[in-house]
Design an enzyme around this catalytic site. Structure first.
Site, PDB file in Angstrom:
ATOM      1  N   GLU A  42    -145.441  25.519 -40.026  1.00 42.29           N
ATOM      2  CA  GLU A  42    -144.830  26.849 -40.169  1.00 42.29           C
ATOM      3  C   GLU A  42    -143.743  26.815 -41.226  1.00 42.29           C
ATOM      4  O   GLU A  42    -143.141  25.774 -41.478  1.00 42.29           O
ATOM      5  CB  GLU A  42    -144.295  27.370 -38.823  1.00 42.29           C
ATOM      6  CG  GLU A  42    -143.453  26.374 -38.032  1.00 42.29           C
ATOM      7  CD  GLU A  42    -141.955  26.621 -38.138  1.00 42.29           C
ATOM      8  OE1 GLU A  42    -141.526  27.213 -39.151  1.00 42.29           O
ATOM      9  OE2 GLU A  42    -141.223  26.194 -37.227  1.00 42.29           O
ATOM     10  N   ARG A  67    -138.658  21.870 -30.709  1.00 37.94           N
ATOM     11  CA  ARG A  67    -139.814  22.748 -30.477  1.00 37.94           C
ATOM     12  C   ARG A  67    -140.054  23.681 -31.659  1.00 37.94           C
ATOM     13  O   ARG A  67    -140.256  24.870 -31.516  1.00 37.94           O
ATOM     14  CB  ARG A  67    -139.672  23.532 -29.174  1.00 37.94           C
ATOM     15  CG  ARG A  67    -140.997  24.126 -28.699  1.00 37.94           C
ATOM     16  CD  ARG A  67    -140.945  24.700 -27.307  1.00 37.94           C
ATOM     17  NE  ARG A  67    -142.030  25.655 -27.142  1.00 37.94           N
ATOM     18  CZ  ARG A  67    -141.879  26.970 -27.139  1.00 37.94           C
ATOM     19  NH1 ARG A  67    -140.685  27.503 -27.263  1.00 37.94           N
ATOM     20  NH2 ARG A  67    -142.918  27.770 -26.998  1.00 37.94           N
ATOM     21  N   CYS A  72    -145.057  20.414 -45.229  1.00 39.57           N
ATOM     22  CA  CYS A  72    -145.478  19.039 -45.496  1.00 39.57           C
ATOM     23  C   CYS A  72    -144.311  18.077 -45.641  1.00 39.57           C
ATOM     24  O   CYS A  72    -144.400  16.916 -45.218  1.00 39.57           O
ATOM     25  CB  CYS A  72    -146.371  18.983 -46.728  1.00 39.57           C
ATOM     26  SG  CYS A  72    -145.529  19.285 -48.305  1.00 39.57           S
ATOM     27  N   HIS A 112    -146.786  18.418 -52.707  1.00 37.38           N
ATOM     28  CA  HIS A 112    -147.363  18.116 -51.394  1.00 37.38           C
ATOM     29  C   HIS A 112    -147.138  16.658 -51.039  1.00 37.38           C
ATOM     30  O   HIS A 112    -147.536  15.751 -51.776  1.00 37.38           O
ATOM     31  CB  HIS A 112    -148.862  18.411 -51.354  1.00 37.38           C
ATOM     32  CG  HIS A 112    -149.445  18.128 -50.001  1.00 37.38           C
ATOM     33  ND1 HIS A 112    -149.049  18.813 -48.869  1.00 37.38           N
ATOM     34  CD2 HIS A 112    -150.350  17.202 -49.577  1.00 37.38           C
ATOM     35  CE1 HIS A 112    -149.690  18.335 -47.818  1.00 37.38           C
ATOM     36  NE2 HIS A 112    -150.482  17.358 -48.221  1.00 37.38           N
ATOM     37  N   ASP A 127    -152.254  12.894 -43.210  1.00 40.15           N
ATOM     38  CA  ASP A 127    -151.608  14.142 -43.611  1.00 40.15           C
ATOM     39  C   ASP A 127    -151.524  15.027 -42.377  1.00 40.15           C
ATOM     40  O   ASP A 127    -152.535  15.304 -41.740  1.00 40.15           O
ATOM     41  CB  ASP A 127    -152.446  14.818 -44.694  1.00 40.15           C
ATOM     42  CG  ASP A 127    -151.759  16.009 -45.338  1.00 40.15           C
ATOM     43  OD1 ASP A 127    -150.706  16.444 -44.826  1.00 40.15           O
ATOM     44  OD2 ASP A 127    -152.281  16.508 -46.354  1.00 40.15           O
TER      45      ASP A 127
END
Length: 275
Positions: A42, A67, A72, A112, A127
Site C-alpha cells: 500500500e 499493522r 517495495c 524497484h 520480491d
C-alpha cells in the site's frame, strides 16, 4: 547483526506463522508466500504526504508491529533484513520497472528494490513489494526457465546489455515486469528512490491510491476506488467503492491495513476521488 534486527526477525516470523528452520529453498518459499499473504502492499504514506521509512527499525515498526503495509522499499528492506538474520546470503538489488512498456521504449528510473539470495540449491530472487503482480515464491535466476505460481507464470530473460528481465504471463502473452542487474545497491540508492517517488509531481504513488494482498487462493487489489478480487481459478469480482468510508472499509477488511494510524486519509480520498 544488531539485536534489534534479530528481535524484529523473530517477531516477523511469528506474524507470518512461519517456524524457524534451516535457510534452504523450502523456507525461502514459505517466507515469501506468507509475507505476501500477510503484509499488504500500500502507498498510503506518499498518497497522504507522509515520508515512508527506509531504515530497518522504521520499516519493522510500521510493517511488523504497526499493522500497516508499504511499498517495495519497505517490504524488501524488511525481507532482506530477516533473510540475513536467519542465515541466508543476500544482496540488495535495484531495478527499473517496465510494466506496460515495450523493450524499445526509453529506460525508466531505478526505483524497484528486490533481493538476490544465494543458496546451496542455487541463486534466487525474492520480491514482496511489486503490488498486484508480485511473484509469491522465490524465483530461480535462470534464463528461460518458466516458473509457475498460483497466480501466474514467471521467467527471466536477458536483454541486449546482459541485464536480467523478469517477465510474467497471466492470461495473456509474456509481459516485462522489471529489469535488474546484479550490482549490489547501497542504502542511499533506496533512500533516493523512495524520496523521488514520494515527492515527484508525476509519481502515481502521490496522485493515486493502490493496495494489494496476495494469498495462494486470492489476489486482492485496490486501484483508487475499484476493488478487485481474483481467485487462483481465474474468477474475478470487481466492486466500485462509492465513498471514502467504503474505501477505508476495503483497506481494513480486504487488505488488512490499520487505517486509524493514517492521518488525513478521508480528506485526501475526497480530494482525489470524491470532489
Amino acid at each position: 547483526m544488531t539485536s534489534t534486527v534479530t528481535t524484529s526477525a523473530a517477531a516477523y516470523l511469528d506474524l507470518l506463522g512461519v517456524d524457524r528452520a534451516a535457510p534452504d529453498r523450502a523456507l525461502l518459499d514459505r517466507v515469501v508466500t506468507a509475507h505476501n499473504a500477510t503484509i499488504p502492499f500500500e502507498n498510503l504514506d506518499p498518497f497522504t504526504g507522509v515520508e515512508p521509512p527506509t531504515t530497518s527499525d522504521g520499516v519493522a515498526a510500521k510493517l511488523v508491529h504497526g499493522r500497516r503495509g508499504g511499498w517495495c522499499f519497505e517490504h524488501n528492506r524488511l525481507l532482506y533484513d530477516v533473510l540475513a538474520a536467519v542465515g541466508y546470503q543476500v544482496t540488495p538489488l535495484v531495478g527499473r520497472v517496465r510494466l506496460g512498456l515495450a523493450p524499445a521504449d526509453p529506460p525508466t528510473s531505478r526505483t524497484h528494490r528486490l533481493t538476490l539470495v544465494d543458496t546451496t540449491e542455487g541463486r534466487f530472487t525474492v520480491d514482496a513489494g511489486f503490488g498486484s503482480t508480485v511473484p509469491t515464491t522465490a524465483l530461480r535466476l535462470v534464463a528461460g526457465l518458466e516458473q509457475p505460481t498460483p497466480q501466474a507464470t514467471y521467467r527471466y530473460t536477458r536483454d541486449d546489455h546482459g541485464a536480467w528481465v523478469l517477465q510474467r504471463r497471466g492470461s495473456g502473452d509474456w509481459a516485462d515486469q522489471y529489469v535488474v542487474d546484479l550490482v549490489p545497491a547501497p542504502d542511499v540508492d533506496f533512500a533516493m528512490g523512495s524520496w523521488y517517488l514520494t515527492h515527484h509531481p508525476a509519481s502515481h504513488f502521490r496522485t493515486g491510491l493502490v493496495a494489494a494482498r496476495t494469498t495462494p487462493e486470492h489476489r486482492t487489489t485496490l486501484d483508487g476506488t475499484r476493488l478487485t478480487v481474483r481467485t487462483a481459478d481465474g474468477d474475478v469480482a470487481r466492486h466500485d467503492l462509492t465513498s471514502p468510508a467504503r474505501v477505508r472499509d476495503a483497506l481494513e477488511e480486504h487488505l488488512g491495513v490499520d487505517t486509524g494510524a493514517v492521518a488525513g486519509l478521508e480528506d485526501r480520498l475526497r480530494e482525489v476521488y470524491f470532489p
